[in-house]
Each structure stands twice: as structure tokens, then as C-alpha cells.
Design a protein around this motif. Structure first.
Motif, short mmCIF file in Angstrom:
data_model
loop_
_atom_site.label_atom_id
_atom_site.label_comp_id
_atom_site.label_asym_id
_atom_site.label_seq_id
_atom_site.Cartn_x
_atom_site.Cartn_y
_atom_site.Cartn_z
N LYS A 184 54.32 49.66 -7.63
CA LYS A 184 55.59 49.22 -8.20
C LYS A 184 56.62 48.76 -7.18
O LYS A 184 57.57 48.06 -7.53
CB LYS A 184 56.18 50.34 -9.06
CG LYS A 184 55.35 50.64 -10.31
CD LYS A 184 55.99 51.72 -11.18
CE LYS A 184 55.13 52.05 -12.39
NZ LYS A 184 54.99 50.90 -13.32
N ASP A 234 59.38 57.71 -10.59
CA ASP A 234 59.58 57.08 -11.89
C ASP A 234 60.80 56.15 -11.84
O ASP A 234 61.29 55.84 -10.75
CB ASP A 234 59.74 58.15 -12.99
CG ASP A 234 60.90 59.11 -12.72
OD1 ASP A 234 61.79 58.76 -11.91
OD2 ASP A 234 60.93 60.20 -13.32
N GLU A 235 61.29 55.74 -13.01
CA GLU A 235 62.37 54.75 -13.06
C GLU A 235 63.68 55.28 -12.48
O GLU A 235 64.54 54.49 -12.08
CB GLU A 235 62.57 54.29 -14.50
CG GLU A 235 61.41 53.45 -15.03
CD GLU A 235 61.67 52.91 -16.42
OE1 GLU A 235 62.77 53.15 -16.97
OE2 GLU A 235 60.78 52.22 -16.97
N LEU A 273 63.90 46.67 -11.61
CA LEU A 273 64.80 47.70 -12.12
C LEU A 273 65.80 48.19 -11.08
O LEU A 273 66.78 48.85 -11.42
CB LEU A 273 63.99 48.89 -12.64
CG LEU A 273 63.11 48.61 -13.85
CD1 LEU A 273 62.34 49.87 -14.25
CD2 LEU A 273 63.95 48.11 -15.03
N TYR A 289 61.93 47.82 -6.92
CA TYR A 289 61.09 48.59 -7.85
C TYR A 289 60.88 47.71 -9.08
O TYR A 289 61.85 47.29 -9.72
CB TYR A 289 61.80 49.89 -8.23
CG TYR A 289 61.05 50.76 -9.22
CD1 TYR A 289 60.88 50.37 -10.54
CD2 TYR A 289 60.55 52.00 -8.83
CE1 TYR A 289 60.21 51.19 -11.45
CE2 TYR A 289 59.88 52.82 -9.74
CZ TYR A 289 59.72 52.40 -11.04
OH TYR A 289 59.05 53.21 -11.95
N ASP A 291 58.10 47.08 -12.50
CA ASP A 291 56.88 47.34 -13.26
C ASP A 291 55.95 46.14 -13.17
O ASP A 291 56.40 44.98 -13.07
CB ASP A 291 57.21 47.65 -14.71
CG ASP A 291 57.92 49.00 -14.87
OD1 ASP A 291 57.64 49.90 -14.06
OD2 ASP A 291 58.75 49.12 -15.79
#
Length: 323
Positions: A184, A234-235, A273, A289, A291
């Protein structure tokens, strides 16, 4: 012949709090990782007593004091080598791009030179000596994070204590999280090379006026460490990158510019993101970052050279030794 391989690094958050102008008031903190892009140093005995040093240019001198490369000269002096040696340096990435190449060079050269004279130094010792050379001897206006990231490798939380000590806390992510990080995180080269020293010097001068911003960045490093250990990658990581970048830009004008801001905004609009400019600022690489389903759109939007990379678990290593 001796060959060392020393990784470059990506700093995720806390950059700037490793400068003495900040941590001498309390402490600084950084979360960073080594990556699989390297500086390679070779050291070999010469037939005569001259010194041959090859980097972006080549120097052949009769006396160590004739060397123009200040870091190489300081490393040779520290180890006690006065002549009869040949040193070459090759890097995967050019200097001045925000990946800590100068400190990776210093750590890698010290590792090779000490091995050459029959001494083995720990990663911590290599980092300390590299800091001594760059900061105390040569007075470069830099912090301590790059030397430690290059020496120890992996993903780490570093704290920089008031009286100069550096403490490392390794962040052990699962194999699945490291794979996600490799998938990512994207990196694009802006094409702008710059001297970090000038930006960092201005940043040091502005520290007393920007303490709330730097406090935020230090606290964010603490939060990122906890989040990675408890929740993984993660996000939220992307949100932290973005928040830290927005804060960092406000420290001094040289950190960003209109061109960089526009590139970053294009990436966000295409699906990234969060992200940041790596290193002191002013140019180099943009880290994002994103996806996987949006990565091709981001590539089109950026129209820049992409650097494919992975996390490196290991710091500076001797990869070849022949006595």
C-alpha cells in the motif's frame, strides 16, 4: 576486500524532533523504517600508501588531509587509517532525496573501515560514532534518526533524550502487516534534489517558535507506535501521515512549495488516503498510502518516476569479506 550494505530509511512521523534544538528541552521521538535501497561501500588495500576515494567523483591523495570528502576524511581519522586504502561508494538512490543517504554512507563506511582493521562494532556503536562524526565533528545541522535507522534496520520507534542518549523500541509487525505496508505504500520522485542542511538549519532556528507543532509531531510518533503495536497497519496510518505532513509544512517555508503541494493534492484526488514528503523537505520523494485499486489512477495523476521498495529488516551489514 570488504563490502558493506547499508539501508536507506523512510521517516513516518516525528521528523525534526530529533534535532538538539528540540530534544534538549525534553525529548524527541520518531517512527521510521529501513527500506531495501542501499548504499554499498567497498574497502580494499592499495598497492602503495596513497588513498583512493571514489564516489560521484574520484580523489587520489597522498595524505588524508588532502581529501575533499569531509565525511570520508573524518571516518578515516576516527578509525586511525592514514593511507594505503581504496574506498568506493555506490548507492541505489542519489543523495539529496530525503532518504538519509548521507548517514547511511557514514554508517556503512565506518562499518567497513572498522572491519578492515579487525574490529567489530555493534549497530548501536556504529550509530553513535556516525552521529559523532556528522554532528559533533563536522557540525552538520542534522538530527540523529538517520544514523540509527541505517545501523539497526527494521521498523522502529526512537526516542532522543535530553542529554543525547537514543533509545530504540523495535516495532514488530506481523508478516501480514509488513506485506500490506509493502503493497500500500507508494513512493514517487519529484525530480528535485536539495541540500537538507540548509532546511534543517532554518528549522533549528525556528524550533523555539514552533514548539506546539513539534510537540504534536512527537506525540504523533508515540501514538503511531502504540497503534501499530495494537492495531497493526491500516487506514489510520494514512491519516497520521497526512496530519503530520500538514503540521510539518508550517515549521518553515522551505519544507514545501506550490509544486509539491499540487502533486500531493493530485495524489489525494486520485485515491491516495494520505502521505508526506520524505526527509527535511524541499524535494526528493513523496510517500503515499494508497489502496491497490486506486494505485494505477495515482500513477497517472502523478506522472512521476515511481520507486518500488520494500521494508528492510536488517541494518548495515558486511556482505563480503576476503582477508
Amino acid at each position: 576486500m570488504i563490502i558493506t550494505r547499508t539501508p536507506l530509511r523512510i521517516s513516518f512521523t516525528g521528523g525534526g524532533t530529533d534535532l538538539p534544538a528540540y530534544y534538549e528541552n525534553g525529548y524527541g521521538a520518531v517512527v521510521s523504517t529501513a527500506i531495501n535501497k542501499f548504499v554499498y561501500i567497498t574497502v580494499n588495500k592499495r598497492f602503495d600508501n596513497t588513498i583512493r576515494l571514489s564516489y560521484s567523483k574520484t580523489e587520489i591523495v597522498n595524505n588524508i588531509n588532502e581529501l575533499q570528502h569531509d565525511i570520508a576524511k573524518a571516518c578515516l581519522n576516527m578509525v586511525g587509517i592514514t593511507g594505503g586504502v581504496e574506498i568506493t561508494s555506490i548507492a541505489d538512490i542519489p543523495s539529496g532525496t530525503g532518504l538519509g543517504s548521507s548517514s547511511s554512507f557514514t554508517v556503512g563506511l565506518l562499518n567497513a573501515l572498522y572491519t578492515y582493521v579487525g574490529e567489530h562494532l555493534s549497530a548501536d556503536e556504529l550509530a553513535k560514532k556516525a552521529c559523532e562524526i556528522e554532528i559533533d565533528i563536522l557540525h552538520h545541522p542534522i538530527g540523529k534518526q538517520d544514523q540509527y535507522a541505517a545501523a539497526v534496520g527494521g521498523i522502529n520507534y526512537f526516542s532522543f533524550e535530553r542529554y543525547g542518549a537514543v533509545k530504540r523500541e523495535k516495532i514488530n509487525l506481523s508478516d501480514a502487516d509488513i506485506q500490506l505496508m509493502n503493497q500500500k505504500l507508494m513512493m514517487f520522485y519529484t525530480g528535485i534534489r536539495r541540500s537538507a542542511d540548509n532546511i534543517l538549519e532554518k528549522q533549528s532556528e525556528e524550533t523555539k517558535n514552533k514548539l506546539p507543532v513539534l510537540d504534536f509531531m512527537k506525540n504523533q510518533a508515540n501514538e503511531m507506535k502504540i497503534h501499530l503495536k495494537k492495531k497493526g497497519f491500516d487506514e489510520t496510518f494514512a491519516e497520521m501521515l497526512d496530519a503530520g505532513w500538514q503540521k510539518k509544512k508550517s515549521i518553515t517555508s522551505g519544507i514545501s512549495n506550490q509544486e509539491i503541494d499540487e502533486l500531493y493534492e493530485r495524489a489525494l484526488q486520485a485515491g491516495a488516503l494520505g502521505g508526506k514528503l520524505l526527509g527535511a523537505g524541499g524535494g526528493g520523494f513523496i510517500l503515499l498510502y494508497c489502496d491497490e485499486q486506486y494505485q494505477q489512477d495515482v500513477r497517472k495523476a502523478m506522472s512521476l518516476r515511481e520507486l518500488d521498495f520494500n521494508i528492510s529488516r536488517y541494518g548495515s551489514q558486511v556482505v563480503y569479506f576476503e582477508g
